[in-house]
Design a protein around this motif. Structure first.
Motif, PDB file in Angstrom:
ATOM      1  N   ARG A 225       2.697  21.573  11.298  1.00 52.32           N
ATOM      2  CA  ARG A 225       1.417  22.087  10.807  1.00 52.32           C
ATOM      3  C   ARG A 225       1.031  23.412  11.451  1.00 52.32           C
ATOM      4  NH1 ARG A 225      -1.417  16.141  10.256  1.00 52.32           N
ATOM      5  NH2 ARG A 225      -0.955  15.876   8.029  1.00 52.32           N
ATOM      6  N   GLU A 226       1.483  23.649  12.662  1.00 54.71           N
ATOM      7  CA  GLU A 226       1.188  24.927  13.313  1.00 54.71           C
ATOM      8  C   GLU A 226       1.834  26.092  12.569  1.00 54.71           C
ATOM      9  OE1 GLU A 226       2.577  24.464  17.261  1.00 54.71           O
ATOM     10  OE2 GLU A 226       0.859  23.226  17.917  1.00 54.71           O
ATOM     11  N   ARG A 227       2.972  25.830  11.927  1.00 58.54           N
ATOM     12  CA  ARG A 227       3.715  26.911  11.278  1.00 58.54           C
ATOM     13  C   ARG A 227       3.601  26.909   9.761  1.00 58.54           C
ATOM     14  NH1 ARG A 227       8.907  28.927  14.583  1.00 58.54           N
ATOM     15  NH2 ARG A 227       8.118  28.570  16.693  1.00 58.54           N
ATOM     16  N   HIS A 228       3.024  25.882   9.196  1.00 58.74           N
ATOM     17  CA  HIS A 228       2.940  25.788   7.738  1.00 58.74           C
ATOM     18  C   HIS A 228       1.799  26.640   7.206  1.00 58.74           C
ATOM     19  CE1 HIS A 228       2.765  24.051   3.710  1.00 58.74           C
ATOM     20  NE2 HIS A 228       3.917  23.457   3.949  1.00 58.74           N
ATOM     21  N   PRO A 229       1.988  27.300   6.061  1.00 56.24           N
ATOM     22  CA  PRO A 229       0.896  28.107   5.481  1.00 56.24           C
ATOM     23  C   PRO A 229      -0.385  27.312   5.240  1.00 56.24           C
ATOM     24  CG  PRO A 229       2.965  28.556   4.352  1.00 56.24           C
ATOM     25  CD  PRO A 229       3.228  27.413   5.271  1.00 56.24           C
ATOM     26  N   ASP A 230      -0.267  26.002   4.984  1.00 60.20           N
ATOM     27  CA  ASP A 230      -1.446  25.183   4.718  1.00 60.20           C
ATOM     28  C   ASP A 230      -2.071  24.609   5.981  1.00 60.20           C
ATOM     29  OD1 ASP A 230      -1.157  25.641   2.023  1.00 60.20           O
ATOM     30  OD2 ASP A 230      -0.066  23.787   1.642  1.00 60.20           O
ATOM     31  N   GLY A 231      -1.463  24.873   7.136  1.00 59.04           N
ATOM     32  CA  GLY A 231      -2.026  24.423   8.398  1.00 59.04           C
ATOM     33  C   GLY A 231      -2.244  22.926   8.449  1.00 59.04           C
ATOM     34  N   ALA A 232      -3.448  22.515   8.850  1.00 57.71           N
ATOM     35  CA  ALA A 232      -3.761  21.092   9.020  1.00 57.71           C
ATOM     36  C   ALA A 232      -3.703  20.328   7.706  1.00 57.71           C
ATOM     37  CB  ALA A 232      -5.130  20.933   9.661  1.00 57.71           C
ATOM     38  N   ARG A 233      -3.752  21.033   6.558  1.00 60.80           N
ATOM     39  CA  ARG A 233      -3.704  20.362   5.258  1.00 60.80           C
ATOM     40  C   ARG A 233      -2.281  20.131   4.767  1.00 60.80           C
ATOM     41  NH1 ARG A 233      -4.981  23.313   1.518  1.00 60.80           N
ATOM     42  NH2 ARG A 233      -5.108  25.325   2.597  1.00 60.80           N
ATOM     43  N   ALA A 234      -1.297  20.629   5.511  1.00 66.08           N
ATOM     44  CA  ALA A 234       0.101  20.449   5.099  1.00 66.08           C
ATOM     45  C   ALA A 234       0.455  18.964   5.073  1.00 66.08           C
ATOM     46  CB  ALA A 234       1.030  21.190   6.058  1.00 66.08           C
ATOM     47  N   ARG A 235       1.173  18.550   4.032  1.00 66.13           N
ATOM     48  CA  ARG A 235       1.452  17.127   3.820  1.00 66.13           C
ATOM     49  C   ARG A 235       2.552  16.620   4.744  1.00 66.13           C
ATOM     50  NH1 ARG A 235       2.330  15.617  -2.346  1.00 66.13           N
ATOM     51  NH2 ARG A 235       2.236  13.529  -1.415  1.00 66.13           N
ATOM     52  N   VAL A 236       2.256  15.507   5.408  1.00 68.54           N
ATOM     53  CA  VAL A 236       3.208  14.825   6.282  1.00 68.54           C
ATOM     54  C   VAL A 236       3.177  13.340   5.939  1.00 68.54           C
ATOM     55  CG1 VAL A 236       3.868  14.254   8.643  1.00 68.54           C
ATOM     56  CG2 VAL A 236       2.832  16.479   8.149  1.00 68.54           C
ATOM     57  N   SER A 237       4.358  12.747   5.768  1.00 65.76           N
ATOM     58  CA  SER A 237       4.469  11.316   5.532  1.00 65.76           C
ATOM     59  C   SER A 237       5.277  10.692   6.658  1.00 65.76           C
ATOM     60  CB  SER A 237       5.129  11.034   4.180  1.00 65.76           C
ATOM     61  OG  SER A 237       5.237   9.635   3.957  1.00 65.76           O
ATOM     62  N   GLN A 238       4.740   9.626   7.238  1.00 64.19           N
ATOM     63  CA  GLN A 238       5.409   8.947   8.347  1.00 64.19           C
ATOM     64  C   GLN A 238       6.243   7.792   7.832  1.00 64.19           C
ATOM     65  OE1 GLN A 238       3.077   6.476  10.962  1.00 64.19           O
ATOM     66  NE2 GLN A 238       4.158   7.208  12.778  1.00 64.19           N
ATOM     67  N   GLY A 239       7.421   7.614   8.427  1.00 63.44           N
ATOM     68  CA  GLY A 239       8.279   6.506   8.033  1.00 63.44           C
ATOM     69  C   GLY A 239       8.589   5.593   9.205  1.00 63.44           C
ATOM     70  N   LEU A 240       8.243   4.320   9.087  1.00 63.62           N
ATOM     71  CA  LEU A 240       8.573   3.296  10.069  1.00 63.62           C
ATOM     72  C   LEU A 240       8.965   2.025   9.325  1.00 63.62           C
ATOM     73  CD1 LEU A 240       5.504   3.719  12.481  1.00 63.62           C
ATOM     74  CD2 LEU A 240       7.850   4.487  12.930  1.00 63.62           C
ATOM     75  N   VAL A 241       9.761   1.164   9.977  1.00 63.51           N
ATOM     76  CA  VAL A 241      10.090  -0.135   9.399  1.00 63.51           C
ATOM     77  C   VAL A 241       8.945  -1.092   9.717  1.00 63.51           C
ATOM     78  CG1 VAL A 241      11.684  -2.087   9.389  1.00 63.51           C
ATOM     79  CG2 VAL A 241      12.559   0.252   9.610  1.00 63.51           C
ATOM     80  N   VAL A 242       8.314  -1.622   8.677  1.00 61.63           N
ATOM     81  CA  VAL A 242       7.125  -2.461   8.815  1.00 61.63           C
ATOM     82  C   VAL A 242       7.356  -3.773   8.071  1.00 61.63           C
ATOM     83  CG1 VAL A 242       4.703  -2.662   8.159  1.00 61.63           C
ATOM     84  CG2 VAL A 242       5.542  -0.536   9.153  1.00 61.63           C
ATOM     85  N   ILE A 243       7.183  -4.910   8.766  1.00 65.02           N
ATOM     86  CA  ILE A 243       7.473  -6.221   8.180  1.00 65.02           C
ATOM     87  C   ILE A 243       6.305  -7.160   8.446  1.00 65.02           C
ATOM     88  CG2 ILE A 243       9.168  -8.084   7.995  1.00 65.02           C
ATOM     89  CD1 ILE A 243      11.191  -6.278   9.420  1.00 65.02           C
ATOM     90  N   PRO A 244       5.288  -7.166   7.569  1.00 65.13           N
ATOM     91  CA  PRO A 244       4.196  -8.130   7.738  1.00 65.13           C
ATOM     92  C   PRO A 244       4.642  -9.533   7.348  1.00 65.13           C
ATOM     93  CG  PRO A 244       3.866  -6.835   5.750  1.00 65.13           C
ATOM     94  CD  PRO A 244       5.070  -6.264   6.435  1.00 65.13           C
ATOM     95  N   THR A 245       4.109 -10.522   8.053  1.00 65.78           N
ATOM     96  CA  THR A 245       4.564 -11.905   7.860  1.00 65.78           C
ATOM     97  C   THR A 245       3.466 -12.822   7.331  1.00 65.78           C
ATOM     98  OG1 THR A 245       3.985 -12.417  10.168  1.00 65.78           O
ATOM     99  CG2 THR A 245       6.238 -11.674   9.738  1.00 65.78           C
ATOM    100  N   ASP A 246       2.357 -12.275   6.847  1.00 70.07           N
ATOM    101  CA  ASP A 246       1.198 -13.096   6.486  1.00 70.07           C
ATOM    102  C   ASP A 246       1.542 -14.199   5.494  1.00 70.07           C
ATOM    103  OD1 ASP A 246      -1.462 -11.421   7.537  1.00 70.07           O
ATOM    104  OD2 ASP A 246       0.323 -10.211   7.216  1.00 70.07           O
ATOM    105  N   SER A 247       2.306 -13.894   4.454  1.00 73.67           N
ATOM    106  CA  SER A 247       2.634 -14.914   3.450  1.00 73.67           C
ATOM    107  C   SER A 247       4.093 -15.367   3.543  1.00 73.67           C
ATOM    108  CB  SER A 247       2.363 -14.367   2.043  1.00 73.67           C
ATOM    109  OG  SER A 247       3.264 -13.321   1.720  1.00 73.67           O
ATOM    110  N   ALA A 248       4.775 -15.002   4.619  1.00 74.45           N
ATOM    111  CA  ALA A 248       6.186 -15.359   4.777  1.00 74.45           C
ATOM    112  C   ALA A 248       6.330 -16.851   5.086  1.00 74.45           C
ATOM    113  CB  ALA A 248       6.826 -14.537   5.891  1.00 74.45           C
ATOM    114  N   THR A 249       7.435 -17.422   4.654  1.00 76.96           N
ATOM    115  CA  THR A 249       7.741 -18.804   5.005  1.00 76.96           C
ATOM    116  C   THR A 249       8.223 -18.854   6.453  1.00 76.96           C
ATOM    117  OG1 THR A 249      10.063 -18.644   4.360  1.00 76.96           O
ATOM    118  CG2 THR A 249       8.477 -19.212   2.618  1.00 76.96           C
TER     119      THR A 249
END
Length: 340
Positions: A225-249
């Motif tokens: 974001r420091e170097r992007h023309p859009d600054g703080a508005r530049a789009r960033v998507s985070q990727g992590l492995v997420v496994i919720p177990t609420d309805s899991a058997t």
């Protein structure tokens, strides 16, 4: 529970699309059904990984072409296409075609570098030009220029009864603004910014600035974001492995925890000569995962995510995980499902 600065705006998921070598159609169909399910659950985006000479999707663009005809709203992305395997001109034509078919929903993510196991495939991939191929960021720049409508030929006009264009056809307005770069290092995050791309921050990063995964990922977000023309508005998507177990058997919960336990040692310290840091898999109830995400330094600075599905689970497991993400975890993060 501490709250992020902003509620989660865009919720996506990422799948590798595994299949049985004896039944590849079944695995591809399962992937398409998950994309359809994602749309019904209100996910904002669905992303496909890219695997060559493995039993995962080798042509995500082709699979997404099929997905365009089975969905109406959900955005469709690749995370990521390794450009070392691609001719930028041909890829630009494929991307533009699928974007037109989707009605402007394609989000291509790319990366650079030599193809994985290049010494094993170079004779099949580049039998005459292996020594001269440039696998650096210039390959991305070529793709961006072609997708953006810059000339690919010095001729535009008619020969006989055939009309010719000097730029990629079909031309897909807006596609250039939806190009993403999958960055695992500080340098690649900066290059993505300097070229006006969007940023996919990886669950695997290089331990360049330290050995704390969250801090390293945060440094990529901020440097971008420091170097992007859009600054703080530049789009960033985070990727992590997420496994919720609420309805899991009970059986599913046991399998999920064993999967995360087996992969945990690789997160303790940088791995291999490249000193790669792997993010721990997040397993537990939606409330527990939300608390861990709200404490994650990089998550606190983004409002888009593409949670990765585990590699080796079954279709019914993915249905349960996606359902829990959309109906329990997403709302706990301030997200609201999209509607048609």
């Amino acid at each position: 529970m501490p709250l992020p600065s902003e509620p989660l705006r865009s919720l996506g998921f990422l799948t590798i699309g595994l299949f049985d070598e004896a039944d590849p159609a079944g695995g591809h169909e399962s992937t398409l059904q998950l994309v359809e399910l994602g749309e019904r659950l209100g996910f904002d985006s669905a992303w496909l990984r890219h695997r060559h000479l493995q039993f995962g999707i080798s042509s995500p663009v082709a699979v997404l072409a099929a997905a365009t005809q089975r969905t109406r709203r959900i955005e469709l992305g690749t995370a990521v296409i390794p450009l070392g395997w691609e001719n930028p001109l041909r890829l630009a034509e494929d991307l533009a075609t699928v974007d037109v078919l989707s009605g402007g929903r394609l989000n291509p993510g790319v990366s650079v570098g030599p193809p994985m196991h290049f010494e094993r495939v170079r004779e099949a991939l580049y039998p005459d030009t292996a020594e001269s191929e440039d696998f650096g960021f210039a390959r991305v720049r070529r793709l961006l220029d072609l997708v953006g409508g810059k000339p690919a030929s010095d001729f535009r006009g008619t020969e006989g009864i055939e009309a010719f264009s000097d730029r990629v056809q079909p031309y897909a307005p807006g596609l250039a603004d939806r190009m993403w770069y999958g960055a695992g290092s500080l340098g690649s995050a900066r290059q993505a910014a300097e070229n006006g791309m969007n940023l996919l921050v990886s669950s695997v990063v290089k331990a360049e600035e330290g050995e704390d995964f969250g801090a390293v990922q945060l440094s990529h977000v901020r440097a971008f974001r420091e170097r992007h023309p859009d600054g703080a508005r530049a789009r960033v998507s985070q990727g992590l492995v997420v496994i919720p177990t609420d309805s899991a058997t009970p059986a599913q919960r046991a399998r999920y925890w064993e999967y995360a336990r087996a992969r945990l040692p690789r997160t303790a310290a940088p791995q291999g000569p490249a000193r790669l840091l792997f993010a721990p898999d997040l397993v537990g109830s939606a409330q527990e995962i939300a608390e861990r995400l709200h404490a994650h330094p990089a998550f606190r600075e983004v409002d888009e995510v593409a949670f990765a599905l585990p590699f080796t689970f079954g279709h019914e497991d993915y249905v349960q995980i996606l359902t829990d993400i959309a109906t329990v975890l997403g709302p706990a993060l301030g997200w609201r499902p999209a509607t048609d």
